[in-house]
Design a protein around this motif. Structure first.
Motif, short mmCIF file in Angstrom:
data_model
loop_
_atom_site.label_atom_id
_atom_site.label_comp_id
_atom_site.label_asym_id
_atom_site.label_seq_id
_atom_site.Cartn_x
_atom_site.Cartn_y
_atom_site.Cartn_z
N UNK A 188 -15.85 -10.54 -10.42
CA UNK A 188 -15.79 -9.17 -9.90
C UNK A 188 -15.20 -9.11 -8.49
N UNK A 189 -15.48 -10.12 -7.67
CA UNK A 189 -14.87 -10.13 -6.34
C UNK A 189 -13.35 -10.23 -6.45
N UNK A 190 -12.87 -10.84 -7.50
CA UNK A 190 -11.43 -10.92 -7.74
C UNK A 190 -10.93 -9.66 -8.47
N UNK A 191 -11.58 -9.30 -9.55
CA UNK A 191 -11.09 -8.23 -10.41
C UNK A 191 -11.22 -6.83 -9.87
N UNK A 192 -12.08 -6.60 -8.90
CA UNK A 192 -12.31 -5.26 -8.37
C UNK A 192 -11.55 -4.98 -7.08
N UNK A 193 -10.67 -5.87 -6.68
CA UNK A 193 -9.90 -5.69 -5.44
C UNK A 193 -8.80 -4.64 -5.61
N UNK A 194 -8.71 -3.76 -4.64
CA UNK A 194 -7.63 -2.78 -4.65
C UNK A 194 -6.36 -3.35 -4.04
N UNK A 195 -6.48 -4.38 -3.23
CA UNK A 195 -5.32 -4.90 -2.51
C UNK A 195 -4.85 -6.26 -3.05
N UNK A 196 -5.01 -6.46 -4.35
CA UNK A 196 -4.52 -7.67 -4.99
C UNK A 196 -3.84 -7.29 -6.30
N UNK A 197 -2.51 -7.28 -6.33
CA UNK A 197 -1.80 -6.88 -7.54
C UNK A 197 -2.20 -7.67 -8.79
N UNK A 198 -2.57 -8.93 -8.62
CA UNK A 198 -2.97 -9.73 -9.78
C UNK A 198 -4.29 -9.25 -10.38
N UNK A 202 -13.15 -1.65 -12.51
CA UNK A 202 -12.90 -0.62 -11.49
C UNK A 202 -12.44 -1.28 -10.19
N UNK A 203 -11.58 -0.60 -9.48
CA UNK A 203 -11.03 -1.14 -8.23
C UNK A 203 -11.67 -0.40 -7.05
N UNK A 204 -12.52 -1.12 -6.30
CA UNK A 204 -13.23 -0.51 -5.18
C UNK A 204 -13.46 -1.47 -4.01
N UNK A 205 -13.03 -2.71 -4.14
CA UNK A 205 -13.21 -3.70 -3.08
C UNK A 205 -11.93 -3.88 -2.28
N UNK A 206 -12.08 -4.04 -0.99
CA UNK A 206 -10.95 -4.39 -0.14
C UNK A 206 -11.22 -5.79 0.38
N UNK A 207 -10.31 -6.71 0.10
CA UNK A 207 -10.45 -8.07 0.57
C UNK A 207 -9.78 -8.21 1.94
N UNK A 208 -10.54 -8.73 2.89
CA UNK A 208 -10.03 -8.95 4.24
C UNK A 208 -9.59 -10.39 4.45
N UNK A 209 -9.61 -11.19 3.38
CA UNK A 209 -9.26 -12.59 3.49
C UNK A 209 -10.44 -13.42 3.97
#
Length: 80
Positions: free
Chosen positions: A45-55, A64-71
């Motif tokens: 889910x940390x991977x699949x729910x990211x809004x800023x990762x095209x993959x 659902x896309x609701x996470x923003x990864x800051x790296x």
């Protein structure tokens, strides 16, 4: 009470607020939903729910896309 892991993840990040790391998220979910999901569910889910990762859109289109990864393993709820 969350019915899906995505719901629990949103609930967690809302409750904790701000930027969080995986360990903090895992601890909160285990405390509030002990043994409800497998350990690998968080990682997916940390991977699949990211809004800023095209993959994430390609590999997990139904999540659902609701996470923003800051790296560096840091996440927050996405706020457009």
């Amino acid at each position: 009470m969350a019915t899906t892991f995505a719901d629990a993840l949103k609930e967690c990040l809302t409750a904790l607020g701000g930027v969080r790391i995986k360990a903090e998220i895992a601890a909160w979910i285990q405390q509030h939903y002990p043994n409800k999901w497998k350990a690998g569910t968080l990682e997916g889910h940390l991977y699949g729910c990211r809004v800023n990762d095209p993959k994430a859109y390609q590999h997990h289109p139904s999540q659902p896309k609701f996470l923003f990864s800051l790296g560096s393993g840091r996440y927050e709820l996405y706020d457009a």
